[in-house]
Design a protein around this motif. Structure first.
Motif, PDB file in Angstrom:
ATOM      1  N   ASP A 118       0.839  -1.212   0.000  1.00  0.00           N
ATOM      2  CA  ASP A 118       0.000   0.000   0.000  1.00  0.00           C
ATOM      3  C   ASP A 118       0.863   1.247   0.000  1.00  0.00           C
ATOM      4  N   VAL A 119       1.779   1.283   0.977  1.00  0.00           N
ATOM      5  CA  VAL A 119       2.677   2.433   1.082  1.00  0.00           C
ATOM      6  C   VAL A 119       4.067   1.984   0.651  1.00  0.00           C
ATOM      7  N   MET A 120       4.620   2.630  -0.341  1.00  0.00           N
ATOM      8  CA  MET A 120       5.976   2.274  -0.793  1.00  0.00           C
ATOM      9  C   MET A 120       6.874   3.509  -0.772  1.00  0.00           C
ATOM     10  N   SER A 121       8.062   3.329  -0.167  1.00  0.00           N
ATOM     11  CA  SER A 121       9.042   4.419  -0.176  1.00  0.00           C
ATOM     12  C   SER A 121       9.562   4.578  -1.608  1.00  0.00           C
ATOM     13  N   ASP A 122      10.275   5.660  -1.856  1.00  0.00           N
ATOM     14  CA  ASP A 122      10.837   5.862  -3.194  1.00  0.00           C
ATOM     15  C   ASP A 122      11.801   4.737  -3.568  1.00  0.00           C
ATOM     16  N   VAL A 123      12.548   4.252  -2.588  1.00  0.00           N
ATOM     17  CA  VAL A 123      13.484   3.150  -2.856  1.00  0.00           C
ATOM     18  C   VAL A 123      12.691   1.895  -3.260  1.00  0.00           C
ATOM     19  N   ALA A 124      11.600   1.637  -2.552  1.00  0.00           N
ATOM     20  CA  ALA A 124      10.754   0.475  -2.866  1.00  0.00           C
ATOM     21  C   ALA A 124      10.151   0.613  -4.262  1.00  0.00           C
ATOM     22  N   LYS A 125       9.750   1.824  -4.596  1.00  0.00           N
ATOM     23  CA  LYS A 125       9.181   2.058  -5.935  1.00  0.00           C
ATOM     24  C   LYS A 125      10.217   1.782  -7.019  1.00  0.00           C
ATOM     25  N   VAL A 126      11.433   2.286  -6.796  1.00  0.00           N
ATOM     26  CA  VAL A 126      12.502   2.107  -7.786  1.00  0.00           C
ATOM     27  C   VAL A 126      12.787   0.620  -8.000  1.00  0.00           C
ATOM     28  N   LEU A 127      12.902  -0.145  -6.904  1.00  0.00           N
ATOM     29  CA  LEU A 127      13.197  -1.579  -7.050  1.00  0.00           C
ATOM     30  C   LEU A 127      12.038  -2.304  -7.737  1.00  0.00           C
ATOM     31  N   PHE A 128      10.816  -1.990  -7.320  1.00  0.00           N
ATOM     32  CA  PHE A 128       9.629  -2.650  -7.876  1.00  0.00           C
ATOM     33  C   PHE A 128       9.570  -2.473  -9.391  1.00  0.00           C
ATOM     34  N   VAL A 129       9.885  -1.279  -9.841  1.00  0.00           N
ATOM     35  CA  VAL A 129       9.837  -0.986 -11.269  1.00  0.00           C
ATOM     36  C   VAL A 129      11.091  -1.525 -11.986  1.00  0.00           C
ATOM     37  N   ALA A 130      12.273  -1.340 -11.382  1.00  0.00           N
ATOM     38  CA  ALA A 130      13.521  -1.797 -12.017  1.00  0.00           C
ATOM     39  C   ALA A 130      13.510  -3.307 -12.252  1.00  0.00           C
ATOM     40  N   ASP A 131      12.974  -4.052 -11.282  1.00  0.00           N
ATOM     41  CA  ASP A 131      12.898  -5.513 -11.387  1.00  0.00           C
ATOM     42  C   ASP A 131      12.007  -5.911 -12.564  1.00  0.00           C
ATOM     43  N   TYR A 132      11.022  -5.098 -12.821  1.00  0.00           N
ATOM     44  CA  TYR A 132      10.026  -5.387 -13.852  1.00  0.00           C
ATOM     45  C   TYR A 132      10.511  -5.040 -15.256  1.00  0.00           C
ATOM     46  N   ILE A 133      11.301  -3.984 -15.364  1.00  0.00           N
ATOM     47  CA  ILE A 133      11.653  -3.499 -16.717  1.00  0.00           C
ATOM     48  C   ILE A 133      13.135  -3.622 -17.058  1.00  0.00           C
ATOM     49  N   GLU A 134      13.921  -4.307 -16.211  1.00  0.00           N
ATOM     50  CA  GLU A 134      15.369  -4.419 -16.522  1.00  0.00           C
ATOM     51  C   GLU A 134      15.562  -4.916 -17.962  1.00  0.00           C
ATOM     52  N   ASP A 135      16.721  -4.615 -18.538  1.00  0.00           N
ATOM     53  CA  ASP A 135      16.939  -4.812 -19.972  1.00  0.00           C
ATOM     54  C   ASP A 135      16.734  -6.250 -20.465  1.00  0.00           C
ATOM     55  N   GLY A 136      16.809  -7.224 -19.572  1.00  0.00           N
ATOM     56  CA  GLY A 136      16.656  -8.620 -19.994  1.00  0.00           C
ATOM     57  C   GLY A 136      15.205  -9.077 -20.087  1.00  0.00           C
ATOM     58  N   ARG A 137      14.271  -8.297 -19.602  1.00  0.00           N
ATOM     59  CA  ARG A 137      12.845  -8.700 -19.620  1.00  0.00           C
ATOM     60  C   ARG A 137      12.296  -8.608 -21.040  1.00  0.00           C
ATOM     61  N   THR A 138      11.552  -9.639 -21.432  1.00  0.00           N
ATOM     62  CA  THR A 138      11.042  -9.672 -22.806  1.00  0.00           C
ATOM     63  C   THR A 138       9.542  -9.929 -22.874  1.00  0.00           C
ATOM     64  N   PHE A 139       8.861  -9.996 -21.703  1.00  0.00           N
ATOM     65  CA  PHE A 139       7.436 -10.350 -21.715  1.00  0.00           C
ATOM     66  C   PHE A 139       6.594  -9.305 -22.455  1.00  0.00           C
ATOM     67  N   HIS A 140       5.418  -9.753 -22.855  1.00  0.00           N
ATOM     68  CA  HIS A 140       4.466  -8.887 -23.526  1.00  0.00           C
ATOM     69  C   HIS A 140       4.099  -7.741 -22.573  1.00  0.00           C
ATOM     70  N   GLY A 141       4.254  -6.537 -22.994  1.00  0.00           N
ATOM     71  CA  GLY A 141       3.883  -5.413 -22.134  1.00  0.00           C
ATOM     72  C   GLY A 141       5.083  -4.672 -21.553  1.00  0.00           C
ATOM     73  N   VAL A 142       6.272  -5.260 -21.709  1.00  0.00           N
ATOM     74  CA  VAL A 142       7.439  -4.619 -21.094  1.00  0.00           C
ATOM     75  C   VAL A 142       7.764  -3.274 -21.756  1.00  0.00           C
ATOM     76  N   VAL A 143       7.472  -3.168 -23.043  1.00  0.00           N
ATOM     77  CA  VAL A 143       7.738  -1.913 -23.760  1.00  0.00           C
ATOM     78  C   VAL A 143       6.861  -0.803 -23.178  1.00  0.00           C
ATOM     79  N   GLU A 144       5.573  -1.133 -22.983  1.00  0.00           N
ATOM     80  CA  GLU A 144       4.628  -0.186 -22.371  1.00  0.00           C
ATOM     81  C   GLU A 144       5.099   0.199 -20.958  1.00  0.00           C
ATOM     82  N   ALA A 145       5.546  -0.812 -20.201  1.00  0.00           N
ATOM     83  CA  ALA A 145       6.017  -0.556 -18.831  1.00  0.00           C
ATOM     84  C   ALA A 145       7.205   0.407 -18.836  1.00  0.00           C
ATOM     85  N   ARG A 146       8.094   0.238 -19.805  1.00  0.00           N
ATOM     86  CA  ARG A 146       9.280   1.125 -19.899  1.00  0.00           C
ATOM     87  C   ARG A 146       8.870   2.555 -20.260  1.00  0.00           C
ATOM     88  N   VAL A 147       7.872   2.682 -21.118  1.00  0.00           N
ATOM     89  CA  VAL A 147       7.370   4.009 -21.476  1.00  0.00           C
ATOM     90  C   VAL A 147       6.782   4.673 -20.231  1.00  0.00           C
TER      91      VAL A 147
END
Ligand code: GDP
Ligand code: FE
Ligand code: FE
Length: 190
Positions: A118-147
């Motif tokens: 529910d409540v995420m610090s800026d550090v938590a937000k950065v990790l949550f997003v970085a884990d999802y969009i790191e350069d090796g991710r290829t799932f459908h939707g990753v391009v949208e997530a990066r945008v």
């Protein structure tokens, strides 16, 4: 930036815990976390600690998880959802115990990196997003997530929660209640 000597000492231990493939994922998450932290003016060093340790326990056995759950009186219902749910909370306990990290932003970021919160610090937000969009991710939707991640961390977080729940439901796997709780909180913000 994290001191290179400290960084290497973490990497040396990390290497003994996870496969080469996952180790490389961790390095890509760190790279992305540095990038996002810089763009959004978040503490880079904290984000690096969180990134380097977030998947530390991903390949542990159920028995190993159980020891940590008991020791720290964590929510035992997590055991029903396997390593996918357990590895974050367990890694947070290890970061504290073994790497002497006491900073709540870093520990929470690691704890909640899979399920969100529910409540995420800026550090938590950065990790949550970085884990999802790191350069090796290829799932459908990753391009949208990066945008979205370039527009705001919050919009990328909402997208990740939404996509994850759809993905899990489609796979017909059980969804951990806190995952839905995080989704409910974040979806009402947008
Ligand atoms: P990784 O550790 O770098 O692979 O990334 P994460 O820690 O974000 O995610 C691990 C996996 O857990 C992903 O495949 C997610 O789809 C999955 N996951 C996230 N939430 C839940 C949940 O509530 N239930 C289950 N069963 N899996 C989930
Ligand atoms: Fe993970
Ligand atoms: Fe990860």
């Amino acid at each position: 930036m994290l001191n290179e000597q400290k960084r290497q000492s973490i990497l040396e231990v990390l290497e003994t815990q996870i496969s080469k493939k996952r180790y490389e994922h961790v390095l890509r998450v760190e790279k992305k976390a540095i990038e996002l932290a810089t763009a959004y003016n978040v503490d880079v060093e904290k984000c690096q600690y969180a990134a380097l340790l977030h998947d530390y326990a991903k390949e542990w056995s159920m028995e190993q998880y159980q020891v940590i759950l008991n020791k720290y009186a964590l929510d035992m219902t997590m055991l029903d959802y396997g390593s996918e749910i357990l590895h974050g909370p367990v890694a947070a306990m290890i970061a504290n115990e073994q790497f002497h990290i006491k900073d709540k932003d870093i520990l929470d970021a690691i704890f909640y990196h899979t399920i969100g919160h529910d409540v995420m610090s800026d550090v938590a937000k950065v990790l949550f997003v970085a884990d999802y969009i790191e350069d090796g991710r290829t799932f459908h939707g990753v391009v949208e997530a990066r945008v979205l991640a370039r527009q705001s961390l919050d919009s990328a977080i909402v997208y990740k929660l939404q996509q994850t729940i759809m993905f899990l439901a489609q796979k017909k796997v059980p969804i951990f209640p806190d995952t839905i709780k995080a989704y409910n909180t974040w979806i009402s913000k947008f």
